[in-house]
Motif scaffolding. Structure first.
Motif, PDB file in Angstrom:
ATOM      1  N   PRO A 138      65.507 -34.577  42.535  1.00 38.02           N
ATOM      2  CA  PRO A 138      65.401 -33.123  42.748  1.00 38.02           C
ATOM      3  C   PRO A 138      63.957 -32.645  42.835  1.00 38.02           C
ATOM      4  CG  PRO A 138      65.960 -33.601  40.458  1.00 38.02           C
ATOM      5  CD  PRO A 138      66.011 -34.912  41.188  1.00 38.02           C
ATOM      6  N   ASN A 139      63.775 -31.480  43.446  1.00 32.10           N
ATOM      7  CA  ASN A 139      62.465 -30.840  43.472  1.00 32.10           C
ATOM      8  C   ASN A 139      62.082 -30.368  42.077  1.00 32.10           C
ATOM      9  OD1 ASN A 139      61.291 -30.991  46.004  1.00 32.10           O
ATOM     10  ND2 ASN A 139      62.371 -29.214  46.789  1.00 32.10           N
ATOM     11  N   THR A 140      60.791 -30.397  41.788  1.00 34.08           N
ATOM     12  CA  THR A 140      60.274 -29.955  40.497  1.00 34.08           C
ATOM     13  C   THR A 140      59.107 -29.000  40.738  1.00 34.08           C
ATOM     14  OG1 THR A 140      58.546 -31.645  40.339  1.00 34.08           O
ATOM     15  CG2 THR A 140      60.759 -32.279  39.598  1.00 34.08           C
ATOM     16  N   GLY A 141      58.470 -28.568  39.656  1.00 33.27           N
ATOM     17  CA  GLY A 141      57.243 -27.783  39.783  1.00 33.27           C
ATOM     18  C   GLY A 141      56.062 -28.626  40.216  1.00 33.27           C
ATOM     19  N   GLY A 142      56.233 -29.956  40.216  1.00 38.79           N
ATOM     20  CA  GLY A 142      55.164 -30.884  40.595  1.00 38.79           C
ATOM     21  C   GLY A 142      55.027 -31.975  39.551  1.00 38.79           C
ATOM     22  N   MET A 143      55.094 -33.233  39.984  1.00 38.10           N
ATOM     23  CA  MET A 143      55.049 -34.379  39.068  1.00 38.10           C
ATOM     24  C   MET A 143      53.700 -35.090  39.088  1.00 38.10           C
ATOM     25  SD  MET A 143      57.865 -34.388  37.444  1.00 38.10           S
ATOM     26  CE  MET A 143      57.809 -36.005  36.652  1.00 38.10           C
ATOM     27  N   LEU A 160      42.957 -37.583  40.087  1.00 34.97           N
ATOM     28  CA  LEU A 160      44.416 -37.727  40.155  1.00 34.97           C
ATOM     29  C   LEU A 160      45.005 -37.347  38.807  1.00 34.97           C
ATOM     30  CD1 LEU A 160      46.452 -40.516  41.830  1.00 34.97           C
ATOM     31  CD2 LEU A 160      46.813 -40.159  39.384  1.00 34.97           C
ATOM     32  N   THR A 161      46.148 -36.673  38.824  1.00 35.38           N
ATOM     33  CA  THR A 161      46.844 -36.335  37.584  1.00 35.38           C
ATOM     34  C   THR A 161      48.299 -36.777  37.644  1.00 35.38           C
ATOM     35  OG1 THR A 161      47.277 -34.597  35.947  1.00 35.38           O
ATOM     36  CG2 THR A 161      47.519 -33.961  38.236  1.00 35.38           C
ATOM     37  N   VAL A 162      48.770 -37.321  36.529  1.00 37.84           N
ATOM     38  CA  VAL A 162      50.160 -37.757  36.375  1.00 37.84           C
ATOM     39  C   VAL A 162      50.829 -36.820  35.378  1.00 37.84           C
ATOM     40  CG1 VAL A 162      51.702 -39.621  35.648  1.00 37.84           C
ATOM     41  CG2 VAL A 162      49.553 -40.162  36.824  1.00 37.84           C
ATOM     42  N   VAL A 163      51.938 -36.213  35.779  1.00 35.58           N
ATOM     43  CA  VAL A 163      52.681 -35.326  34.883  1.00 35.58           C
ATOM     44  C   VAL A 163      53.661 -36.165  34.059  1.00 35.58           C
ATOM     45  CG1 VAL A 163      54.372 -33.450  34.760  1.00 35.58           C
ATOM     46  CG2 VAL A 163      52.470 -33.317  36.382  1.00 35.58           C
ATOM     47  N   MET A 164      53.572 -36.032  32.754  1.00 39.18           N
ATOM     48  CA  MET A 164      54.579 -36.607  31.861  1.00 39.18           C
ATOM     49  C   MET A 164      55.536 -35.490  31.467  1.00 39.18           C
ATOM     50  SD  MET A 164      52.406 -39.294  29.507  1.00 39.18           S
ATOM     51  CE  MET A 164      53.890 -40.196  29.023  1.00 39.18           C
ATOM     52  N   TYR A 212      64.288 -33.354  32.725  1.00 41.53           N
ATOM     53  CA  TYR A 212      63.614 -32.396  33.608  1.00 41.53           C
ATOM     54  C   TYR A 212      63.771 -32.841  35.057  1.00 41.53           C
ATOM     55  CZ  TYR A 212      59.826 -29.890  35.934  1.00 41.53           C
ATOM     56  OH  TYR A 212      59.109 -29.118  36.798  1.00 41.53           O
ATOM     57  N   PRO A 213      64.032 -31.956  36.035  1.00 42.26           N
ATOM     58  CA  PRO A 213      64.019 -30.493  35.954  1.00 42.26           C
ATOM     59  C   PRO A 213      65.326 -29.858  35.503  1.00 42.26           C
ATOM     60  CG  PRO A 213      64.335 -31.153  38.221  1.00 42.26           C
ATOM     61  CD  PRO A 213      64.211 -32.424  37.426  1.00 42.26           C
ATOM     62  N   GLY A 218      49.735 -31.888  11.711  1.00 39.76           N
ATOM     63  CA  GLY A 218      48.867 -32.792  12.458  1.00 39.76           C
ATOM     64  C   GLY A 218      49.548 -33.434  13.640  1.00 39.76           C
ATOM     65  N   ARG A 219      50.819 -33.075  13.880  1.00 39.53           N
ATOM     66  CA  ARG A 219      51.572 -33.713  14.972  1.00 39.53           C
ATOM     67  C   ARG A 219      51.562 -32.847  16.218  1.00 39.53           C
ATOM     68  NH1 ARG A 219      57.434 -35.147  13.012  1.00 39.53           N
ATOM     69  NH2 ARG A 219      57.527 -32.865  12.928  1.00 39.53           N
ATOM     70  N   ILE A 220      51.701 -33.503  17.373  1.00 41.77           N
ATOM     71  CA  ILE A 220      51.872 -32.794  18.649  1.00 41.77           C
ATOM     72  C   ILE A 220      53.319 -32.991  19.099  1.00 41.77           C
ATOM     73  CG2 ILE A 220      51.159 -32.634  21.069  1.00 41.77           C
ATOM     74  CD1 ILE A 220      48.983 -31.717  19.172  1.00 41.77           C
ATOM     75  N   LEU A 221      54.004 -31.880  19.363  1.00 47.21           N
ATOM     76  CA  LEU A 221      55.411 -31.926  19.775  1.00 47.21           C
ATOM     77  C   LEU A 221      55.567 -31.433  21.210  1.00 47.21           C
ATOM     78  CD1 LEU A 221      57.140 -30.374  16.602  1.00 47.21           C
ATOM     79  CD2 LEU A 221      56.477 -32.749  17.005  1.00 47.21           C
ATOM     80  N   ALA A 222      56.541 -32.037  21.912  1.00 42.70           N
ATOM     81  CA  ALA A 222      56.888 -31.572  23.266  1.00 42.70           C
ATOM     82  C   ALA A 222      57.567 -30.211  23.157  1.00 42.70           C
ATOM     83  CB  ALA A 222      57.803 -32.576  23.939  1.00 42.70           C
ATOM     84  N   ASN A 223      57.187 -29.301  24.061  1.00 44.17           N
ATOM     85  CA  ASN A 223      57.712 -27.938  23.967  1.00 44.17           C
ATOM     86  C   ASN A 223      58.021 -27.356  25.345  1.00 44.17           C
ATOM     87  OD1 ASN A 223      58.406 -25.706  22.287  1.00 44.17           O
ATOM     88  ND2 ASN A 223      56.553 -24.646  22.942  1.00 44.17           N
ATOM     89  N   GLY A 224      58.348 -28.240  26.317  1.00 41.39           N
ATOM     90  CA  GLY A 224      58.642 -27.759  27.663  1.00 41.39           C
ATOM     91  C   GLY A 224      59.201 -28.886  28.504  1.00 41.39           C
ATOM     92  N   GLY A 225      59.365 -28.602  29.810  1.00 40.71           N
ATOM     93  CA  GLY A 225      59.832 -29.627  30.748  1.00 40.71           C
ATOM     94  C   GLY A 225      58.689 -30.528  31.159  1.00 40.71           C
ATOM     95  N   ARG A 226      57.663 -29.924  31.767  1.00 36.21           N
ATOM     96  CA  ARG A 226      56.423 -30.667  32.041  1.00 36.21           C
ATOM     97  C   ARG A 226      55.545 -30.526  30.808  1.00 36.21           C
ATOM     98  NH1 ARG A 226      54.152 -28.835  37.745  1.00 36.21           N
ATOM     99  NH2 ARG A 226      54.488 -26.758  36.887  1.00 36.21           N
TER     100      ARG A 226
END
Length: 424
Positions: free
Chosen positions: A222-227, A328-332, A337-338, A371-379
């Motif tokens: 599927p299409n995304t906001g950009g990977m 160059l950038t790689v989206v994790m 997602y999406p 001290g932790r970093i948590l995922a909070n979105g799709g990208r």
């Protein structure tokens, strides 16, 4: 001067990273920001849709300049409201932001000013749109006229698919009900992202980029906001850049000024480079995401004076310098997602990943929890690198990706493949 950035994604982290390095910047704020932005700016829990709250904060902190990241506040007129309150802001006013806020408006502007774009029609009723689709055949493109958070475009391979997209948009299946749609011919060629700073009269080109919209390797899914994205885009030669300025950007700036809505800000043209030349797919009225991440890595000049000059009508005095290197950038992204995805998963290994040479990690959807970093979105993360070639930048970015421990995330492993093939 004190600066305020509005937004919370990877684009805003890249802008904050660049602006924080400016000698003109004393204190940098970002509302609402994210865990990565918090490393270079003071994050503020403001609702950026509440213009009065944004203005009150700007006055309290003596903000001299506001940089608006996302399209929704621009289309809602936040720049007009800030300027009316005596606060300088970067971005188009509400009427100029129609270039993204209404695809039909932009198509009509193109038609009236001989700007190359796909043949199209506008529709307010599903039956009329379906009759047009049957007349034109497939492949064909169906677009929600208004803002749709990157989910308002369907490239339909068959007439049945196009008819289903028409029903989905008018019925609100994409999360919002379209009041009007645009149906247009499907262009064939290679896509590129083109950016120009505009001050109402003058436009100056930024570096080119190419992003990857599909979710999975091989441009599948599927299409995304950009990977992911890279810069420069090899298809954007000096000659092609000059044509885009002459045939697309400059006529748009002239037309907007003539209708009393001068365009100030960054103009992001989504292009299809066809056999006959560049064609406009759509305009965005803000920096691209994830293209901004690679542009900021390549920009040698201080960004802030250029943004201020765009607002002040002084771009004729600005000349930007760029690194020859590629970026160059790689989206994790979070798995799912999406579509539907989980939040709150723990991300580890970021410090180790950032040690790879010429790598910067921009946060797109994260929050700090102690001290932790948590995922909070799709990208969630934009793992970005510079190199002498796209291939070198690519290998550095993926070396950093491989140091990040986040089992609940995924990324494409082929970002930049077109450019790498060309380099070979």
């Amino acid at each position: 001067m004190n600066i305020l950035i509005l937004g919370s994604g990877g684009r805003e982290h890249a802008l904050a990273w660049k602006i924080a390095a400016s000698p003109l910047c004393s204190t940098l704020y970002c509302a609402p920001g994210n865990a990565g932005i918090a490393q270079v700016a003071a994050c503020v829990a403001l609702d950026i849709a509440d213009h009065k709250a944004v203005i009150a904060f700007a006055k309290e902190k003596t903000i001299a300049f506001v940089v608006v990241g996302p399209e929704a506040p621009l289309c809602a007129g936040i720049v007009d409201d800030l300027e009316a309150a005596g606060i300088k802001a970067f971005g188009p006013g509400k009427w100029a932001a129609r270039l993204e806020g209404s695809k039909g408006f932009t198509k009509d502007l193109c038609k009236a000013n001989d700007i190359p774009t796909a043949a199209y029609r506008r529709f307010k009723h599903a039956a009329d749109a379906k009759a047009y689709v049957r007349e034109r055949g497939a492949p064909i493109v169906v677009k929600d006229d208004g803002l749709a958070a990157g989910k308002g475009v369907v490239v339909a391979a068959t007439v049945a698919e196009a008819e289903a997209a028409i029903d989905m948009m008018f019925d609100g299946g994409g999360g919002k009900r379209a009041w009007e749609i645009v149906v247009e011919d499907c262009l064939v060629g290679e896509e590129a992202s083109f950016f120009a700073l505009c001050d109402g009269d003058t436009a100056i080109p930024l570096a080119s980029a190419q992003d990857h919209k599909r979710a999975f390797d091989g441009d599948k899914g599927p299409n995304t906001g950009g990977m992911g994205a890279y810069s420069p885009a090899p298809i954007m030669t000096d000659e092609m850049n000059a044509r885009v300025m002459r045939e697309i950007i400059e006529p748009t700036v002239r037309a907007m000024k003539a209708m009393g809505a001068p365009y100030k800000g960054v103009l992001f043209a989504g292009l299809m480079i066809t056999e006959s030349g560049p064609q406009l797919i759509e305009y965005n009225v803000r920096f691209g995401d994830p293209e901004t991440q690679v542009l900021m890595l390549r920009l040698m000049s201080d960004l802030l004076p250029a943004l201020i000059a765009a607002r002040d009508g002084q771009l004729k005095n600005i000349a930007l310098r760029w690194y020859e290197d590629a970026a160059l950038t790689v989206v994790m992204a979070a798995k799912g997602y999406p579509g539907d995805y989980g939040k709150g998963t723990v991300i580890e290994g970021l410090a180790e990943a950032a040690q790879v040479e010429n790598v910067e990690i921009f946060h797109a959807g994260t929050r700090a929890d102690g001290g932790r970093i948590l995922a909070n979105g799709g990208r969630v993360l934009n793992v970005s690198a510079r190199g002498k070639t796209v291939r070198e930048a690519q290998s550095r970015a993926y070396a950093a990706v491989d140091r990040i421990k986040w089992p609940e995330g995924f990324c494409r492993r082929d970002i930049g493949w077109r450019a790498v093939q060309r380099e070979k």
